[in-house]
Design an enzyme around this catalytic site. Structure first.
Site, PDB file in Angstrom:
ATOM      1  N   HIS A  53      38.082  -7.595 169.589  1.00  0.00           N
ATOM      2  CA  HIS A  53      39.171  -6.828 170.188  1.00  0.00           C
ATOM      3  C   HIS A  53      40.477  -7.607 170.002  1.00  0.00           C
ATOM      4  O   HIS A  53      40.470  -8.840 169.927  1.00  0.00           O
ATOM      5  CB  HIS A  53      38.931  -6.632 171.683  1.00  0.00           C
ATOM      6  CG  HIS A  53      37.872  -5.636 172.010  1.00  0.00           C
ATOM      7  ND1 HIS A  53      37.839  -4.970 173.215  1.00  0.00           N
ATOM      8  CD2 HIS A  53      36.805  -5.187 171.304  1.00  0.00           C
ATOM      9  CE1 HIS A  53      36.808  -4.160 173.239  1.00  0.00           C
ATOM     10  NE2 HIS A  53      36.148  -4.277 172.095  1.00  0.00           N
ATOM     11  N   GLU A  55      42.809  -8.385 172.053  1.00  0.00           N
ATOM     12  CA  GLU A  55      43.069  -9.374 173.101  1.00  0.00           C
ATOM     13  C   GLU A  55      42.277 -10.656 172.868  1.00  0.00           C
ATOM     14  O   GLU A  55      42.809 -11.763 172.981  1.00  0.00           O
ATOM     15  CB  GLU A  55      42.699  -8.833 174.491  1.00  0.00           C
ATOM     16  CG  GLU A  55      43.457  -7.602 174.907  1.00  0.00           C
ATOM     17  CD  GLU A  55      42.691  -6.311 174.612  1.00  0.00           C
ATOM     18  OE1 GLU A  55      42.216  -6.121 173.467  1.00  0.00           O
ATOM     19  OE2 GLU A  55      42.575  -5.486 175.526  1.00  0.00           O
ATOM     20  N   CYS A  83      39.759  -3.792 178.514  1.00  0.00           N
ATOM     21  CA  CYS A  83      38.407  -3.392 178.904  1.00  0.00           C
ATOM     22  C   CYS A  83      37.780  -4.511 179.745  1.00  0.00           C
ATOM     23  O   CYS A  83      38.387  -5.567 179.937  1.00  0.00           O
ATOM     24  CB  CYS A  83      37.574  -3.143 177.642  1.00  0.00           C
ATOM     25  SG  CYS A  83      37.144  -4.660 176.748  1.00  0.00           S
ATOM     26  N   CYS A  86      37.609  -7.943 177.846  1.00  0.00           N
ATOM     27  CA  CYS A  86      38.916  -8.564 177.658  1.00  0.00           C
ATOM     28  C   CYS A  86      39.523  -9.007 178.985  1.00  0.00           C
ATOM     29  O   CYS A  86      40.131 -10.079 179.061  1.00  0.00           O
ATOM     30  CB  CYS A  86      39.838  -7.616 176.908  1.00  0.00           C
ATOM     31  SG  CYS A  86      39.263  -7.327 175.207  1.00  0.00           S
TER      32      CYS A  86
END
Length: 148
Positions: A53, A55, A83, A86
């Site tokens: 991801h 992040e 999410c 993260c």
């Protein structure tokens, strides 16, 4: 233009790069003392790694740049509300602040589905959401419409 808008516009550019690669268009960057120290966008499909991801990738690079795992005094700018994975990484990295664009009604963990900062973890951070939110949401909507 505020500094938050300035950095979020850069995160949007990163999200567009993800879009062009066929990735869910999320961009993120980490800023410390007014300087961008890391940038990333989603790479799950291209890297074939579930944790890629934006992040997570931005956090990992920021840690390398700073030479340690603690990101206190840093701000993460991200185009989509983080999410659970993260948000957990943000707690564990000791980030100082998170600024996000679009809310995520399905997986957002800074207020939409749940608010990780409301739990008694060993760290919390300040959060500002909705910065360039319409623009961030528009890119995501366009991407998913193209996939249908």
């Amino acid at each position: 233009m505020t500094k938050d808008t300035y950095y979020m516009k850069r995160a949007v550019e990163l999200a567009r790069g993800a879009y062009d690669m066929g990735e869910v268009p999320v961009g993120a960057l980490v800023v410390k003392d007014g300087e961008i120290i890391s940038e990333a966008h989603n790479l799950r499909e291209n890297n074939k790694v579930s944790t890629a991801h934006a992040e997570i990738l931005a956090i990992e690079e920021a840690c390398r740049v700073l030479g340690g795992w603690r990101l206190d005094g840093c701000t993460l700018y991200v185009t989509l509300e983080p999410c659970p994975m993260c948000a957990g990484a943000l707690i564990n990295s000791r980030i100082g602040r998170v600024v996000y664009g679009a809310k995520d009604a399905r997986a957002g963990c800074l207020g939409s589905v749940v608010d990780f900062n409301s739990y008694p973890f060993n760290h919390s951070f300040s959060v500002d959401g909705g910065i360039c939110g319409d623009e961030c949401a528009s890119i995501l909507n366009e991407f998913f419409k193209s996939k249908r």
